[in-house]
Scaffold this motif. Structure first.
Motif, PDB file in Angstrom:
ATOM      1  N   LEU A 109       0.828  -1.200   0.000  1.00 41.97           N
ATOM      2  CA  LEU A 109       0.000   0.000   0.000  1.00 41.97           C
ATOM      3  C   LEU A 109       0.869   1.260   0.000  1.00 41.97           C
ATOM      4  O   LEU A 109       0.641   2.198  -0.781  1.00 41.97           O
ATOM      5  CB  LEU A 109      -0.937  -0.005   1.208  1.00 41.97           C
ATOM      6  N   GLY A 110       1.895   1.289   0.819  1.00 35.48           N
ATOM      7  CA  GLY A 110       2.797   2.439   0.861  1.00 35.48           C
ATOM      8  C   GLY A 110       3.581   2.600  -0.428  1.00 35.48           C
ATOM      9  O   GLY A 110       3.765   3.713  -0.927  1.00 35.48           O
ATOM     10  N   ALA A 111       4.052   1.491  -0.984  1.00 30.10           N
ATOM     11  CA  ALA A 111       4.797   1.557  -2.243  1.00 30.10           C
ATOM     12  C   ALA A 111       3.903   2.062  -3.366  1.00 30.10           C
ATOM     13  O   ALA A 111       4.331   2.864  -4.207  1.00 30.10           O
ATOM     14  CB  ALA A 111       5.361   0.181  -2.590  1.00 30.10           C
ATOM     15  N   GLY A 112       2.655   1.626  -3.395  1.00 26.06           N
ATOM     16  CA  GLY A 112       1.724   2.107  -4.416  1.00 26.06           C
ATOM     17  C   GLY A 112       1.459   3.598  -4.284  1.00 26.06           C
ATOM     18  O   GLY A 112       1.452   4.328  -5.280  1.00 26.06           O
ATOM     19  N   ALA A 113       1.272   4.056  -3.046  1.00 25.89           N
ATOM     20  CA  ALA A 113       1.035   5.491  -2.836  1.00 25.89           C
ATOM     21  C   ALA A 113       2.265   6.303  -3.219  1.00 25.89           C
ATOM     22  O   ALA A 113       2.147   7.362  -3.864  1.00 25.89           O
ATOM     23  CB  ALA A 113       0.651   5.742  -1.376  1.00 25.89           C
ATOM     24  N   ALA A 114       3.453   5.836  -2.856  1.00 26.89           N
ATOM     25  CA  ALA A 114       4.683   6.556  -3.199  1.00 26.89           C
ATOM     26  C   ALA A 114       4.893   6.586  -4.710  1.00 26.89           C
ATOM     27  O   ALA A 114       5.290   7.613  -5.268  1.00 26.89           O
ATOM     28  CB  ALA A 114       5.881   5.908  -2.513  1.00 26.89           C
ATOM     29  N   THR A 115       4.622   5.476  -5.374  1.00 23.89           N
ATOM     30  CA  THR A 115       4.762   5.424  -6.831  1.00 23.89           C
ATOM     31  C   THR A 115       3.788   6.370  -7.497  1.00 23.89           C
ATOM     32  O   THR A 115       4.147   7.097  -8.431  1.00 23.89           O
ATOM     33  CB  THR A 115       4.538   3.989  -7.330  1.00 23.89           C
ATOM     34  N   PHE A 116       2.540   6.382  -7.028  1.00 21.03           N
ATOM     35  CA  PHE A 116       1.545   7.286  -7.591  1.00 21.03           C
ATOM     36  C   PHE A 116       1.968   8.740  -7.413  1.00 21.03           C
ATOM     37  O   PHE A 116       1.896   9.545  -8.336  1.00 21.03           O
ATOM     38  CB  PHE A 116       0.181   7.043  -6.937  1.00 21.03           C
ATOM     39  N   TRP A 117       2.441   9.088  -6.219  1.00 21.51           N
ATOM     40  CA  TRP A 117       2.863  10.467  -5.967  1.00 21.51           C
ATOM     41  C   TRP A 117       4.040  10.832  -6.861  1.00 21.51           C
ATOM     42  O   TRP A 117       4.056  11.909  -7.456  1.00 21.51           O
ATOM     43  CB  TRP A 117       3.244  10.648  -4.500  1.00 21.51           C
ATOM     44  N   HIS A 118       5.021   9.947  -6.972  1.00 20.74           N
ATOM     45  CA  HIS A 118       6.211  10.232  -7.775  1.00 20.74           C
ATOM     46  C   HIS A 118       5.841  10.415  -9.250  1.00 20.74           C
ATOM     47  O   HIS A 118       6.304  11.360  -9.895  1.00 20.74           O
ATOM     48  CB  HIS A 118       7.226   9.099  -7.618  1.00 20.74           C
ATOM     49  N   CYS A 119       5.005   9.525  -9.784  1.00 21.81           N
ATOM     50  CA  CYS A 119       4.614   9.630 -11.202  1.00 21.81           C
ATOM     51  C   CYS A 119       3.808  10.894 -11.453  1.00 21.81           C
ATOM     52  O   CYS A 119       4.011  11.569 -12.472  1.00 21.81           O
ATOM     53  CB  CYS A 119       3.825   8.398 -11.624  1.00 21.81           C
ATOM     54  N   SER A 120       2.891  11.233 -10.561  1.00 20.96           N
ATOM     55  CA  SER A 120       2.102  12.442 -10.780  1.00 20.96           C
ATOM     56  C   SER A 120       2.985  13.686 -10.681  1.00 20.96           C
ATOM     57  O   SER A 120       2.802  14.641 -11.434  1.00 20.96           O
ATOM     58  CB  SER A 120       0.948  12.525  -9.775  1.00 20.96           C
ATOM     59  N   HIS A 121       3.962  13.671  -9.795  1.00 23.88           N
ATOM     60  CA  HIS A 121       4.888  14.799  -9.666  1.00 23.88           C
ATOM     61  C   HIS A 121       5.733  14.936 -10.925  1.00 23.88           C
ATOM     62  O   HIS A 121       5.929  16.046 -11.431  1.00 23.88           O
ATOM     63  CB  HIS A 121       5.774  14.595  -8.433  1.00 23.88           C
ATOM     64  N   GLN A 122       6.205  13.811 -11.461  1.00 25.89           N
ATOM     65  CA  GLN A 122       6.986  13.859 -12.704  1.00 25.89           C
ATOM     66  C   GLN A 122       6.141  14.355 -13.862  1.00 25.89           C
ATOM     67  O   GLN A 122       6.622  15.098 -14.720  1.00 25.89           O
ATOM     68  CB  GLN A 122       7.558  12.482 -13.034  1.00 25.89           C
TER      69      GLN A 122
END
Length: 167
Positions: A18-31
């Motif tokens: 769950l944490g990895a998915g949230a971090a990945t989503f945040w990173h991709c949206s930021h990029q």
């Protein structure tokens, strides 16, 4: 012993995923925001102005067609967008450059179509040759089975004519 001793709640791996998915989503949206701000500055500037409630105008401190606004990114580094040389958000593109790019893209598209056509022709050729090879192999197996069947029937007829004597 306590009756609820063995129940520990969700597994740690569930929380990790769950944490990895949230971090990945945040990173991709930021990029993606950085990418849009770099390659589509007029769209991002219009969204920024719409979000702040101000209307773009010549007196607005945010909208200056002759001086691009710096965009702050991660770790407070400042990137400047390309200057708007034409005044219409095209950053120096003129009709001749646009037509040259369109022609270049048409040429690339034609080469890609030709490559795909050649690849599909070679693929179909190899499929046809494979099918023909399988067809000849099946015909050989069929003739071999028929020959074995004839030999077996001849053996049976010989055994019927000359039964073995056990005495």
């Amino acid at each position: 012993m306590h009756p609820y001793y063995h129940f520990r709640g969700p597994s740690r791996i569930v929380w990790f995923i769950l944490g990895a998915g949230a971090a990945t989503f945040w990173h991709c949206s930021h990029q993606m925001r950085e990418h849009r701000a770099q390659y589509f500055p007029c769209v991002m500037q219009a969204r920024h102005i719409e979000g702040s409630g101000e209307h773009p105008g010549p007196t607005s401190p945010i909208y200056k067609p002759d001086a691009p606004a710096p965009q702050e990114h991660r770790w407070n580094s400042i990137h400047r967008a390309q200057p708007d040389r034409n005044g219409d958000g095209t950053a120096g593109w003129n009709q001749r450059e646009w037509e040259e790019d369109k022609e270049r893209l048409k040429e690339i598209q034609k080469r890609a179509e030709d490559a795909m056509l050649d690849m599909s022709e070679s693929t179909l050729g190899s499929i046809v040759s494979t099918v023909e090879a399988l067809k000849t192999k099946l015909a050989q197996h069929k003739t071999q089975r028929e020959q074995e069947r004839k030999n077996f029937e001849e053996e049976l007829e010989k055994q019927k004519k000359n039964p073995p004597r056990y005495v």
